[in-house]
Design a protein around this motif. Structure first.
Motif, PDB file in Angstrom:
ATOM      1  N   VAL A 118      -1.859 -10.391   1.973  1.00 18.77           N
ATOM      2  CA  VAL A 118      -1.186  -9.337   1.221  1.00 18.77           C
ATOM      3  C   VAL A 118      -0.049  -9.891   0.366  1.00 18.77           C
ATOM      4  N   ASP A 119       0.382 -11.121   0.649  1.00 17.20           N
ATOM      5  CA  ASP A 119       1.451 -11.735  -0.131  1.00 17.20           C
ATOM      6  C   ASP A 119       0.916 -12.585  -1.285  1.00 17.20           C
ATOM      7  N   GLU A 120      -0.368 -12.381  -1.642  1.00 16.82           N
ATOM      8  CA  GLU A 120      -0.981 -13.116  -2.742  1.00 16.82           C
ATOM      9  C   GLU A 120      -1.545 -12.162  -3.790  1.00 16.82           C
ATOM     10  N   PRO A 121      -0.710 -11.285  -4.391  1.00 16.75           N
ATOM     11  CA  PRO A 121      -1.236 -10.290  -5.328  1.00 16.75           C
ATOM     12  C   PRO A 121      -1.919 -10.898  -6.533  1.00 16.75           C
ATOM     13  N   GLY A 122      -1.498 -12.095  -6.939  1.00 14.39           N
ATOM     14  CA  GLY A 122      -2.121 -12.712  -8.109  1.00 14.39           C
ATOM     15  C   GLY A 122      -3.582 -13.036  -7.906  1.00 14.39           C
ATOM     16  N   ALA A 123      -3.996 -13.169  -6.648  1.00 19.89           N
ATOM     17  CA  ALA A 123      -5.382 -13.545  -6.369  1.00 19.89           C
ATOM     18  C   ALA A 123      -6.364 -12.441  -6.747  1.00 19.89           C
ATOM     19  N   THR A 124      -5.916 -11.189  -6.719  1.00 24.53           N
ATOM     20  CA  THR A 124      -6.826 -10.079  -7.005  1.00 24.53           C
ATOM     21  C   THR A 124      -6.779  -9.638  -8.466  1.00 24.53           C
ATOM     22  N   HIS A 125      -5.783 -10.082  -9.229  1.00 23.66           N
ATOM     23  CA  HIS A 125      -5.644  -9.611 -10.610  1.00 23.66           C
ATOM     24  C   HIS A 125      -6.815 -10.094 -11.460  1.00 23.66           C
TER      25      HIS A 125
ATOM     26  N   VAL B  42     -14.517   0.904   8.186  1.00 21.54           N
ATOM     27  CA  VAL B  42     -14.737   2.166   8.901  1.00 21.54           C
ATOM     28  C   VAL B  42     -15.300   1.955  10.297  1.00 21.54           C
ATOM     29  N   THR B  43     -15.756   0.749  10.611  1.00 20.48           N
ATOM     30  CA  THR B  43     -16.280   0.499  11.963  1.00 20.48           C
ATOM     31  C   THR B  43     -15.242  -0.165  12.859  1.00 20.48           C
ATOM     32  N   GLU B  44     -14.095  -0.544  12.310  1.00 21.79           N
ATOM     33  CA  GLU B  44     -13.033  -1.165  13.102  1.00 21.79           C
ATOM     34  C   GLU B  44     -12.051  -0.105  13.603  1.00 21.79           C
ATOM     35  N   PRO B  45     -11.565  -0.217  14.823  1.00 20.67           N
ATOM     36  CA  PRO B  45     -10.448   0.636  15.235  1.00 20.67           C
ATOM     37  C   PRO B  45      -9.193   0.259  14.473  1.00 20.67           C
ATOM     38  N   LEU B  46      -8.253   1.181  14.437  1.00 15.68           N
ATOM     39  CA  LEU B  46      -7.035   1.005  13.651  1.00 15.68           C
ATOM     40  C   LEU B  46      -6.308  -0.285  14.004  1.00 15.68           C
ATOM     41  N   GLU B  47      -6.182  -0.583  15.278  1.00 17.30           N
ATOM     42  CA  GLU B  47      -5.426  -1.775  15.672  1.00 17.30           C
ATOM     43  C   GLU B  47      -6.083  -3.054  15.169  1.00 17.30           C
ATOM     44  N   ASP B  48      -7.408  -3.073  15.092  1.00 13.54           N
ATOM     45  CA  ASP B  48      -8.094  -4.250  14.542  1.00 13.54           C
ATOM     46  C   ASP B  48      -7.885  -4.345  13.034  1.00 13.54           C
ATOM     47  N   ARG B  49      -7.923  -3.189  12.355  1.00 12.21           N
ATOM     48  CA  ARG B  49      -7.712  -3.202  10.905  1.00 12.21           C
ATOM     49  C   ARG B  49      -6.331  -3.753  10.554  1.00 12.21           C
ATOM     50  N   ARG B  50      -5.349  -3.480  11.376  1.00 16.70           N
ATOM     51  CA  ARG B  50      -3.981  -3.938  11.094  1.00 16.70           C
ATOM     52  C   ARG B  50      -3.889  -5.459  10.995  1.00 16.70           C
ATOM     53  N   PHE B  51      -4.830  -6.174  11.607  1.00 17.47           N
ATOM     54  CA  PHE B  51      -4.773  -7.637  11.619  1.00 17.47           C
ATOM     55  C   PHE B  51      -5.612  -8.268  10.514  1.00 17.47           C
ATOM     56  N   ASN B  52      -6.239  -7.426   9.677  1.00 11.13           N
ATOM     57  CA  ASN B  52      -7.010  -7.974   8.559  1.00 11.13           C
ATOM     58  C   ASN B  52      -6.037  -8.612   7.561  1.00 11.13           C
ATOM     59  N   PRO B  53      -6.229  -9.882   7.195  1.00  8.54           N
ATOM     60  CA  PRO B  53      -5.244 -10.557   6.335  1.00  8.54           C
ATOM     61  C   PRO B  53      -5.077  -9.930   4.955  1.00  8.54           C
ATOM     62  N   GLY B  54      -6.088  -9.234   4.466  1.00 10.16           N
ATOM     63  CA  GLY B  54      -5.986  -8.629   3.147  1.00 10.16           C
ATOM     64  C   GLY B  54      -5.414  -7.222   3.152  1.00 10.16           C
ATOM     65  N   LEU B  55      -5.095  -6.713   4.333  1.00  6.76           N
ATOM     66  CA  LEU B  55      -4.712  -5.313   4.485  1.00  6.76           C
ATOM     67  C   LEU B  55      -3.309  -5.233   5.067  1.00  6.76           C
TER      68      LEU B  55
ATOM     69  N   PRO C  14      -0.459  -3.908   7.174  1.00  4.20           N
ATOM     70  CA  PRO C  14      -0.574  -3.097   8.397  1.00  4.20           C
ATOM     71  C   PRO C  14      -0.248  -1.619   8.187  1.00  4.20           C
ATOM     72  N   ASP C  15       0.713  -1.314   7.300  1.00 11.57           N
ATOM     73  CA  ASP C  15       1.095   0.070   7.071  1.00 11.57           C
ATOM     74  C   ASP C  15       0.082   0.836   6.226  1.00 11.57           C
ATOM     75  N   ARG C  16      -0.868   0.121   5.611  1.00 12.26           N
ATOM     76  CA  ARG C  16      -1.916   0.791   4.839  1.00 12.26           C
ATOM     77  C   ARG C  16      -3.175   1.005   5.665  1.00 12.26           C
ATOM     78  N   ALA C  17      -3.220   0.406   6.851  1.00 16.05           N
ATOM     79  CA  ALA C  17      -4.441   0.446   7.658  1.00 16.05           C
ATOM     80  C   ALA C  17      -4.867   1.868   8.012  1.00 16.05           C
ATOM     81  N   GLU C  18      -3.907   2.759   8.189  1.00 15.72           N
ATOM     82  CA  GLU C  18      -4.229   4.121   8.608  1.00 15.72           C
ATOM     83  C   GLU C  18      -4.907   4.924   7.516  1.00 15.72           C
ATOM     84  N   VAL C  19      -4.599   4.630   6.240  1.00 13.65           N
ATOM     85  CA  VAL C  19      -5.131   5.461   5.151  1.00 13.65           C
ATOM     86  C   VAL C  19      -6.215   4.773   4.330  1.00 13.65           C
ATOM     87  N   ILE C  20      -6.545   3.524   4.671  1.00 12.11           N
ATOM     88  CA  ILE C  20      -7.510   2.793   3.843  1.00 12.11           C
ATOM     89  C   ILE C  20      -8.925   3.356   3.982  1.00 12.11           C
ATOM     90  N   VAL C  21      -9.249   3.995   5.096  1.00  4.97           N
ATOM     91  CA  VAL C  21     -10.584   4.584   5.240  1.00  4.97           C
ATOM     92  C   VAL C  21     -10.782   5.692   4.209  1.00  4.97           C
TER      93      VAL C  21
END
Length: 301
Positions: free
Chosen positions: A221-228, A245-258, A260-267
């Protein structure tokens, strides 16, 4: 022309600051405060969400003072448009920042997003459609060298999550609800904007799009230039959606591209994204880190 200008975007999910000068960005900061939490249900801004937002705006004021910025434009979008107690936000924000936020209508939000996202792109790649998936609304802005048509639709990552997603991980029927409601909105979009059939380059902006791109790329998440200006294919977006959508919330929080505070609304957000790509035949989507915030800053020059 001011040496430095600043823009603040009080969004439904994220509060953002851009300080820019003649040579580019000086500060680009975003913090998830969930200003719009509960607004879809209650019609009011939650006191705790307001407090989080004002605390972040106080940090913005410190940064503005540190850099000596005088030209500032502050915008509030979907959550403020919908809330009956919006004046509380406007009054407290003005007392904190020294600048009263403008409540942007959806068409102005789309115009500024279009200006930010298309700046520097070769007009021969147009017509463009800039898709801005926010927390409370999604804007479709169409044009080539300038905006020609814009439509704002009440579907966003926070709004859809609060309306339809109750289980963790979400149940299939909850996902069907997200997708079917999005598809109904998109049928209206196609009727209202028949010009979309002529789009040569689709551009996606804001947190849902950049997050899905970051998950696909596996960048932090600290590499915004990579997605531009990354080209997100329809197949890749569907793959990321299935993963999220198949991961529980706590697992989504550990996704390096996500974040943690966006994990709840990304679905909810990614459901809107894949519905757009399916219904409007978007493939690929050019991801842009330049958007409404950049359009606001450019308007001061």
């Amino acid at each position: 022309m001011a040496d430095l200008v600043a823009a603040v975007d009080c969004g439904t999910n994220t509060i953002r600051l851009l300080i820019s000068g003649p040579d580019g960005d000086v500060v680009r900061r975003q913090t998830i405060t969930r200003l719009g939490a509960g607004v879809d249900r209650t019609g009011r801004l939650d006191p705790a969400a307001l407090d989080r937002t004002i605390a972040e705006l106080a940090e913005h004021r410190r940064l503005l003072d540190e850099h000596g910025v005088e030209a500032v434009r502050v915008a509030a979008t979907s959550a403020a448009r919908s809330a009956t107690n919006r004046d509380e936000l406007l009054d407290r924000a003005e007392a904190t920042l020294g600048v009263r936020p403008e409540i942007l209508p959806g068409d102005e939000e789309g115009r500024l997003s279009f200006a930010g996202a298309t700046a520097g792109l070769d007009p021969s790649r147009g017509p463009f459609c800039v898709v801005d998936i926010g927390g409370g609304s999604t804007e479709f802005a169409y044009g080539t060298t300038e905006l020609e048509r814009v439509l704002s639709v009440e579907m966003g990552s926070v709004r859809f999550t609060e309306r339809f997603v109750e289980s963790d991980p979400p149940e299939p029927e909850e996902l069907v609800a997200c997708l079917s409601v999005a598809e109904a909105h998109l049928a209206d979009v196609q009727r209202e904007l028949p010009e979309l059939a002529d789009v040569r380059t689709w551009i996606g902006v804001a947190g849902t799009v950049t997050t899905v791109a970051a998950v696909e790329l596996g960048c932090g998440v600290d590499e915004p230039g990579a997605t531009h200006h990354f080209e997100l294919t329809h197949d890749a977006a569907e793959d990321v959606f299935r993963t999220l959508v198949t991961e529980p919330l706590e697992d989504r929080r550990f996704n390096p591209g996500l974040h943690p505070d966006r994990a709840e609304v990304i679905v909810g957000g990614s459901a809107i994204l894949v519905a757009i790509m399916r219904s409007l035949h978007v493939d690929p989507l050019l991801v842009s880190e330049r958007d409404l915030l950049d359009g606001l800053a450019a308007s001061l020059r």
